[in-house]
Design a protein around this motif. Sequence first.
Motif, PDB file in Angstrom:
ATOM      1  N   ALA A   1       0.812  -1.189  -0.100  1.00 44.30           N
ATOM      2  CA  ALA A   1       0.079   0.103  -0.019  1.00 44.30           C
ATOM      3  C   ALA A   1       0.901   1.398  -0.053  1.00 44.30           C
ATOM      4  CB  ALA A   1      -1.047  -0.162   1.443  1.00 44.30           C
ATOM      5  N   VAL A   2       2.025   1.235   0.697  1.00 45.39           N
ATOM      6  CA  VAL A   2       2.905   2.373   0.710  1.00 45.39           C
ATOM      7  C   VAL A   2       3.900   2.435  -0.490  1.00 45.39           C
ATOM      8  CG1 VAL A   2       2.575   2.595   3.166  1.00 45.39           C
ATOM      9  CG2 VAL A   2       4.615   1.278   2.398  1.00 45.39           C
ATOM     10  N   THR A   3       4.133   1.304  -1.189  1.00 43.58           N
ATOM     11  CA  THR A   3       5.392   1.396  -2.153  1.00 43.58           C
ATOM     12  C   THR A   3       4.787   1.359  -3.611  1.00 43.58           C
ATOM     13  OG1 THR A   3       6.769   0.088  -0.689  1.00 43.58           O
ATOM     14  CG2 THR A   3       7.373   0.213  -2.875  1.00 43.58           C
TER      15      THR A   3
ATOM     16  N   ALA B   1      10.293  -3.478  -3.117  1.00 43.58           N
ATOM     17  CA  ALA B   1      11.293  -3.374  -1.824  1.00 43.58           C
ATOM     18  C   ALA B   1      11.223  -1.824  -1.736  1.00 43.58           C
ATOM     19  CB  ALA B   1      12.858  -3.659  -1.861  1.00 43.58           C
ATOM     20  N   ASP B   2      11.888  -0.921  -2.280  1.00 42.33           N
ATOM     21  CA  ASP B   2      11.718   0.316  -2.024  1.00 42.33           C
ATOM     22  C   ASP B   2      11.416   1.140  -3.511  1.00 42.33           C
ATOM     23  OD1 ASP B   2      14.137   0.718  -3.708  1.00 42.33           O
ATOM     24  OD2 ASP B   2      14.623   2.407  -2.114  1.00 42.33           O
TER      25      ASP B   2
ATOM     26  N   ASN C   1      15.851   4.822  -0.956  1.00 39.07           N
ATOM     27  CA  ASN C   1      16.723   4.556   0.046  1.00 39.07           C
ATOM     28  C   ASN C   1      17.614   3.783  -0.239  1.00 39.07           C
ATOM     29  OD1 ASN C   1      15.374   2.162   0.383  1.00 39.07           O
ATOM     30  ND2 ASN C   1      13.964   2.816   1.870  1.00 39.07           N
ATOM     31  N   SER C   2      18.088   2.862   0.744  1.00 42.30           N
ATOM     32  CA  SER C   2      19.246   1.859   0.504  1.00 42.30           C
ATOM     33  C   SER C   2      18.868   0.470   0.101  1.00 42.30           C
ATOM     34  CB  SER C   2      20.437   1.953   1.882  1.00 42.30           C
ATOM     35  OG  SER C   2      19.402   1.525   3.031  1.00 42.30           O
ATOM     36  N   MET C   3      17.630   0.266  -0.115  1.00 47.39           N
ATOM     37  CA  MET C   3      16.964  -1.107  -0.306  1.00 47.39           C
ATOM     38  C   MET C   3      16.907  -1.267  -1.854  1.00 47.39           C
ATOM     39  SD  MET C   3      16.420  -2.510   2.240  1.00 47.39           S
ATOM     40  CE  MET C   3      15.314  -4.091   1.864  1.00 47.39           C
ATOM     41  N   PRO C   4      17.317  -2.278  -2.422  1.00 46.10           N
ATOM     42  CA  PRO C   4      17.087  -2.668  -3.732  1.00 46.10           C
ATOM     43  C   PRO C   4      15.557  -2.266  -4.213  1.00 46.10           C
ATOM     44  CG  PRO C   4      17.855  -4.592  -2.823  1.00 46.10           C
ATOM     45  CD  PRO C   4      17.523  -3.644  -1.527  1.00 46.10           C
ATOM     46  N   ASP C   5      15.230  -2.094  -5.474  1.00 39.77           N
ATOM     47  CA  ASP C   5      14.090  -1.828  -6.062  1.00 39.77           C
ATOM     48  C   ASP C   5      12.977  -2.818  -5.867  1.00 39.77           C
ATOM     49  OD1 ASP C   5      14.649   0.955  -6.633  1.00 39.77           O
ATOM     50  OD2 ASP C   5      15.577   0.429  -8.552  1.00 39.77           O
ATOM     51  N   GLY C   6      13.479  -4.088  -6.332  1.00 41.13           N
ATOM     52  CA  GLY C   6      12.417  -5.277  -6.169  1.00 41.13           C
ATOM     53  C   GLY C   6      13.348  -6.556  -5.716  1.00 41.13           C
ATOM     54  N   ALA C   7      12.523  -7.485  -5.352  1.00 48.50           N
ATOM     55  CA  ALA C   7      13.347  -8.699  -4.793  1.00 48.50           C
ATOM     56  C   ALA C   7      12.113 -10.070  -5.307  1.00 48.50           C
ATOM     57  CB  ALA C   7      13.324  -8.886  -3.422  1.00 48.50           C
TER      58      ALA C   7
END
Length: 154
Positions: free
Chosen positions: A5-7, A31-32, A37-43
Amino acid sequence: MSNSAVTTTNREEEIAFLAMEQALGINIELADAGGGNSMPDGAWPTADGRGIVEVTSPPAAGQLAKWASSKRANEPLSESGVISARINELASHLMEELEQDWATENIKKLQAHSAEQRHLYLFARTEIQGSYFYRLSDEYKNDSVEHIANLDLP
């Protein structure tokens, strides 16, 4: 592509995720994406753990501003200039690109997280940038193959 919901993704990330999902047969969880931020975009889950992806491109703020201005004014815009082909130098050119700050920041982000697969998804916003990226996937059906040396990431 799963989404919390937030990403949310930006347009480039969404296209990259959809292409990767189709090509690899995976379902990417955000992810982000778009967060910066310091997280990868997807996983995504793998048999042995997880895979991660960071979606990025060389900076093109000037070109994007021109496009936006042209669009607001309802005027056509095209790119012009000379692209140095650098035939048989594709690997060295890409290494030069990947040594720049915009790329090393994203590579470090991928390296900072545990994963069995890491993908740096490069996209181009201009034809000059894209001309080199296109050649990475060219099939060269006319037998004029440009051999690409191994890339050693910074």
